[in-house]
Each structure stands twice: as structure tokens, then as C-alpha cells.
Design an enzyme around this catalytic site. Structure first.
Site, mmCIF file in Angstrom:
data_model
loop_
_atom_site.group_PDB
_atom_site.id
_atom_site.type_symbol
_atom_site.label_atom_id
_atom_site.label_comp_id
_atom_site.label_asym_id
_atom_site.label_seq_id
_atom_site.Cartn_x
_atom_site.Cartn_y
_atom_site.Cartn_z
ATOM 1 N N LYS A 17 -0.638 -8.175 4.677
ATOM 2 C CA LYS A 17 -1.264 -7.748 3.421
ATOM 3 C C LYS A 17 -2.130 -8.851 2.812
ATOM 4 O O LYS A 17 -1.982 -10.032 3.122
ATOM 5 C CB LYS A 17 -0.203 -7.221 2.451
ATOM 6 C CG LYS A 17 0.233 -5.806 2.871
ATOM 7 C CD LYS A 17 1.181 -5.120 1.927
ATOM 8 C CE LYS A 17 1.463 -3.697 2.450
ATOM 9 N NZ LYS A 17 2.509 -3.010 1.665
ATOM 10 N N ARG A 67 9.192 -3.846 7.331
ATOM 11 C CA ARG A 67 8.158 -2.958 7.883
ATOM 12 C C ARG A 67 7.007 -3.817 8.393
ATOM 13 O O ARG A 67 6.349 -4.501 7.611
ATOM 14 C CB ARG A 67 7.688 -2.004 6.788
ATOM 15 C CG ARG A 67 6.647 -0.982 7.222
ATOM 16 C CD ARG A 67 6.259 -0.099 6.037
ATOM 17 N NE ARG A 67 5.264 0.891 6.406
ATOM 18 C CZ ARG A 67 3.955 0.654 6.448
ATOM 19 N NH1 ARG A 67 3.487 -0.540 6.148
ATOM 20 N NH2 ARG A 67 3.110 1.605 6.778
HETATM 21 C C1 7PJ Z 1 4.031 0.257 2.666
HETATM 22 C C2 7PJ Z 1 4.296 1.551 3.070
HETATM 23 C C3 7PJ Z 1 5.072 -0.516 2.063
HETATM 24 C C4 7PJ Z 1 6.471 1.414 2.370
HETATM 25 C C5 7PJ Z 1 2.235 1.098 3.463
HETATM 26 C C6 7PJ Z 1 0.039 -1.229 4.647
HETATM 27 C C7 7PJ Z 1 -0.239 -0.186 3.654
HETATM 28 N N1 7PJ Z 1 5.514 2.138 2.937
HETATM 29 N N2 7PJ Z 1 3.162 2.073 3.580
HETATM 30 N N3 7PJ Z 1 6.275 0.124 1.938
HETATM 31 N N4 7PJ Z 1 2.731 -0.031 2.941
HETATM 32 N N5 7PJ Z 1 7.691 1.945 2.211
HETATM 33 O O1 7PJ Z 1 0.803 -1.093 5.583
HETATM 34 O O2 7PJ Z 1 -0.583 -2.308 4.469
HETATM 35 O O3 7PJ Z 1 4.931 -1.656 1.635
HETATM 36 S S1 7PJ Z 1 0.595 1.359 3.967
#
Ligand code: 7PJ
Length: 279
Positions: A223, A258
Site C-alpha cells: 500500500k 492479507r
Molecule cells: C483490503 C481489502 C484490506 C480487507 C483491499 C488493496 C486494496 N480487504 N481489500 N482489508 N484491501 N479486508 O489490496 O490494496 O485492507 S483492496
């Protein structure tokens, strides 16, 4: 930490690793790379082989300013893929969507295990009752506004206190719609309507959110705040920054990480665990 599923639970001492599988033409990292079904499936297999516990399948980009897609298009992108991943690998699948219809089809027809809703049940009227009926775990993520508006001048007096209060409110909302407490996963939403100092405060004080006694998910992979700290403009090159921040998140109580790069994360967590576990 235990993660309760529809049937039974999984338990691990170190954080679970959730691999990101974007089937969108416009996500901020790897745009369009996995839009072709075979390429997406191959990437899912590789993440499973690298030790992913969960694969997070998303058919709509949530990056700042990304365009929204309709239910049919999103379902067409994700449903065949979820079905194949579930058939061919042993990993859990989460569906990254804020749309009730997409979540329901992903679970009922694709056998998805987790609903990952960046709006914490807020964008789709029937999402809460659907999740309750499906009895799957759900990620409640903090977001300020919507993906279109969230980065327009976000200001917090005390970001950790505000997210804490938001979690309390969204947990109460979920419970009032019949979702069981043990099926809730909390996520502070790194980068979703946050300034650099907000993201830093959240990760430093992540441990505060363990008070809810629910699994914490942290999604910080590649990010932009990492780019602001270490000066790397290209998201795909933020691997070291991502790993360093994820180890801090792990130390501070994250139960699920994640990530884009599963192999690196899994190996780092194995070493981290051996060096930090009680003797
Ligand atoms: C997240 C997400 C996060 C959860 C994205 C990216 C943007 N779902 N989906 N938490 N970020 N739960 O991956 O940069 O931080 S999309």
C-alpha cells in the site's frame, strides 16, 4: 487464534496468510494480470502451494477512484474461479465483495468460506441478514466514506479511538442481524481513508483492538503509505516494506495477513515464530 468457519474451526499460533487474487482490470497493483481465468487459477494454485491458508478473490477494484462494476459482471468474474479453487486446492476462499448477491452466490454456488466486506455490511442493505443466514465468517473492515471519496482529505482526532468505536457499532449491528459473535473478523482498513500518520498509528496500536477478542485481519500489502515511508513509487517493488510492516502487525496481534506475496510471508512467519515463541 481460532477462526470459526461454517463447520468447525481452524487454529494456528502464527497468523494465517491470505493471498490476494484480483480478477479486475484496474486494481492498483498488477492491473489486469489475472483477468484471464487460466492465469488467475494458476496464480491461486501457486499461492496454495506456497502455503496460503486463504485465497481472497475479488472482482471489483476498491482502489481510490476505481469504477464500480455490476453484479452480473462481478459474479461472472469470480464464481467460476472460486469453484475451481475450491475443487482443486485445499485452501479456504474468501469473497472480497460489498454486494449481497455476489456474496450469496459465492457461498451458495461457489462454496466460498468467508465474506470479506470492506464496507462492514454497510453498502448492501441485505448483506447482514444474508451473512447471518449463510453462517459464514465475515470481515468487518473500517472505511471512511466510499472507495470513490475515502482519500479526500480524511482527518481523525484519534484514529485508533474512532476505529475502536466503529468496530463496537458494527459488531452490535451484525449481532442485531443474527450474525454470531464468533463469526466476526475485524479489520482496521489500512489505506481506506487514512493519512500516513493514521496508518502508522493503527499498526503501532493494533493491540488495542484485541480487546474485542476477535480475529484481526490486516491488509497492508504494497500500500501507498509504505511508499511514503521508504520512497518506493512502484507497488510491486514494496516487498521488503510489506514484510517489515506485516511482522509488526503479527507481533501486535494480527490473526490474518492479507498479502500479494504468499511465499515470502509464509517463510518469514516460520522464522518469526521460531525466534519469538516461548521457550
Ligand atoms: C483490503 C481489502 C484490506 C480487507 C483491499 C488493496 C486494496 N480487504 N481489500 N482489508 N484491501 N479486508 O489490496 O490494496 O485492507 S483492496
Amino acid at each position: 487464534m481460532k477462526l470459526y468457519l461454517r463447520n468447525g474451526f481452524i487454529e494456528k499460533d502464527e497468523p494465517l496468510v491470505m493471498g490476494i487474487l484480483n480478477v479486475t482490470p484496474d486494481s492498483f497493483s498488477d492491473p489486469g494480470r489475472f483477468l484471464a481465468p487460466e492465469a488467475a487459477l494458476a496464480h491461486a494454485r501457486a499461492m496454495a502451494a506456497a502455503g496460503a491458508d486463504i485465497i481472497d478473490v475479488g472482482g471489483e477494484s476498491t482502489r481510490p477512484g476505481a469504477s464500480r462494476v455490476g453484479v452480473d459482471e462481478e459474479t461472472d468474474r469470480v464464481l467460476p474461479l472460486i469453484t475451481r479453487i475450491k475443487e482443486e486446492t485445499g485452501v479456504l476462499v474468501s469473497i472480497d465483495t460489498s454486494k449481497e448477491e455476489v456474496a450469496r452466490l459465492a457461498v451458495e454456488e461457489g462454496d466460498a468460506d468467508i465474506v470479506n466486506d470492506i464496507s462492514a455490511l454497510g453498502f448492501s442493505e441485505r448483506m447482514a441478514s444474508t451473512v447471518a443466514a449463510l453462517n459464514v465468517p465475515v470481515v468487518l473492515m473500517h472505511i471512511r466514506g466510499t472507495p470513490e471519496t475515502m482519500q479526500k482529505d480524511p482527518v481523525y482526532a484519534d484514529v485508533v479511538a474512532e476505529i475502536f468505536a466503529y468496530f463496537q457499532e458494527r459488531i452490535d449491528y451484525a449481532l442485531s442481524h443474527g450474525i454470531k459473535k464468533e463469526k466476526i473478523i475485524l479489520d482496521p482498513g489500512i489505506g481506506f481513508g487514512k493519512r500516513l500518520e493514521d496508518n502508522i498509528a493503527i499498526l503501532r496500536h493494533l493491540g488495542r483492538f484485541t480487546e474485542f477478542d476477535l480475529p484481526l485481519l490486516v491488509g497492508l500489502s504494497r500500500k501507498s503509505f509504505l511508499g511514503l515511508i521508504a520512497g518506493e513509487k512502484v507497488p510491486e517493488k514494496r516487498e521488503a516494506e510489506t514484510l517489515a510492516a506485516n511482522l509488526v502487525a503479527a507481533r501486535n496481534g494480527a490473526a490474518i495477513l492479507r498479502v500479494h506475496d504468499v511465499a515470502v510471508t509464509v517463510k518469514a512467519l516460520q522464522v518469526w515464530r521460531r525466534l519469538t515463541e516461548p521457550e
